[in-house]
Every structure is written in structure tokens, then in C-alpha cells.
Design a protein around this motif. Structure first.
Motif, mmCIF file in Angstrom:
data_model
loop_
_atom_site.group_PDB
_atom_site.id
_atom_site.type_symbol
_atom_site.label_atom_id
_atom_site.label_comp_id
_atom_site.label_asym_id
_atom_site.label_seq_id
_atom_site.Cartn_x
_atom_site.Cartn_y
_atom_site.Cartn_z
ATOM 1 N N PHE A 59 0.843 -1.188 0.000
ATOM 2 C CA PHE A 59 0.000 0.000 0.000
ATOM 3 C C PHE A 59 0.879 1.240 0.000
ATOM 4 O O PHE A 59 1.990 1.221 0.536
ATOM 5 C CB PHE A 59 -0.914 0.008 1.239
ATOM 6 C CG PHE A 59 -1.871 -1.149 1.248
ATOM 7 C CD1 PHE A 59 -3.097 -1.054 0.627
ATOM 8 C CD2 PHE A 59 -1.526 -2.343 1.845
ATOM 9 C CE1 PHE A 59 -3.973 -2.132 0.603
ATOM 10 C CE2 PHE A 59 -2.381 -3.427 1.832
ATOM 11 C CZ PHE A 59 -3.608 -3.322 1.205
ATOM 12 N N ASN A 61 2.713 4.481 0.971
ATOM 13 C CA ASN A 61 3.131 4.879 2.309
ATOM 14 C C ASN A 61 2.867 6.349 2.612
ATOM 15 O O ASN A 61 3.243 6.842 3.663
ATOM 16 C CB ASN A 61 4.608 4.528 2.554
ATOM 17 C CG ASN A 61 5.561 5.461 1.849
ATOM 18 O OD1 ASN A 61 5.290 5.917 0.751
ATOM 19 N ND2 ASN A 61 6.682 5.727 2.463
ATOM 20 N N ARG A 63 0.775 9.005 4.121
ATOM 21 C CA ARG A 63 -0.227 8.917 5.195
ATOM 22 C C ARG A 63 -1.647 9.267 4.748
ATOM 23 O O ARG A 63 -2.602 8.634 5.166
ATOM 24 C CB ARG A 63 0.157 9.830 6.358
ATOM 25 C CG ARG A 63 1.320 9.323 7.144
ATOM 26 C CD ARG A 63 1.619 10.272 8.269
ATOM 27 N NE ARG A 63 2.934 9.988 8.810
ATOM 28 C CZ ARG A 63 3.166 9.775 10.084
ATOM 29 N NH1 ARG A 63 2.195 9.827 10.947
ATOM 30 N NH2 ARG A 63 4.387 9.527 10.500
ATOM 31 N N SER A 66 -2.600 5.871 1.293
ATOM 32 C CA SER A 66 -2.675 4.438 1.620
ATOM 33 C C SER A 66 -3.396 3.591 0.575
ATOM 34 O O SER A 66 -3.995 2.575 0.890
ATOM 35 C CB SER A 66 -3.330 4.236 2.993
ATOM 36 O OG SER A 66 -2.567 4.863 3.992
#
Length: 118
Positions: A59, A61, A63, A66
Motif C-alpha cells: 500500500f 506509504n 499517510r 494508503s
């Protein structure tokens, strides 16, 4: 007004290597920025946010993103069978070879999250 030697008061010289940090310009939230020195074959770009991700990530990275790793259709190197994008192993019953373009740990994580078939 008063002016002190050195020009502006309170301004610090910014290190060129820090450009963009803390300014919303793609550091990926700390993980994967510089660091492990992986890079290279199998790395991928997130189609939703454009973040560069290492090959071992299932996935994105970033934040705020995702998103699941995008997967395209693939041809089995062992038997030549054409497989749909969500297949992690070859669909031919006699073959069942693992997908060569995605590391096994990534495939297992994607399957566990419902993003692919075994």
C-alpha cells in the motif's frame, strides 16, 4: 527602524536537502524517505497521489493516501498463461506459479486485505 548585522532577524539558512520537508511536499510521512537504500526493480508509483513506493510495499506509504498497489494483467513465465490483474498465482491448475513482478510478502498482504486472489 533598527537593522542588525546579518539582515533578517530570526531567519535560518535552509539546508537544500530539507527543501519541502514540513511543507506538504511528499516526504511520505517519514518511512521510506531516503533511509533503507532499497530502490530499483519493482518500485512503483501510486496512481492516486504520485508517491514513489519501494517494491516491498503493498500500500502507498503516503499517510493521507494508503492506496493499494496497482496490479496489471500478467503472463506466467513458466507456462505462458495470461492471468488477470487480481491473480497472485497462475490460474492454470497444473502450474500455480507465483506472480514474478510482486514480492510474495506483498502478494500475501494484498490478499489478506481483499485486494487479490491466491
Amino acid at each position: 527602524g533598527m537593522q542588525r548585522a546579518g539582515g533578517m532577524i530570526g531567519m535560518q539558512t535552509m539546508n537544500p536537502g530539507m527543501m519541502g520537508m514540513g511543507m506538504g511536499m511528499g516526504c511520505g510521512g517519514g518511512k521510506g524517505f531516503g533511509g533503507k537504500g532499497k530502490g530499483g526493480g519493482g518500485d512503483w508509483v501510486c496512481v492516486q497521489c504520485g508517491n514513489n513506493n519501494f517494491a516491498d510495499r503493498a500500500f502507498c506509504n503516503m499517510r493521507k493516501c494508503s492506496a493499494a498497489r496497482p496490479m496489471g494483467e500478467w503472463t506466467c513465465a513458466q507456462c505462458g498463461n495470461h492471468n488477470f490483474s487480481d491473480r497472485m498465482t497462475c490460474n492454470m491448475r497444473k502450474c500455480q506459479a507465483t506472480r514474478p513482478d510482486i514480492p510474495m510478502q506483498v502478494a500475501q498482504e494484498l490478499i489478506a486485505k481483499g485486494c487479490g486472489k491466491g
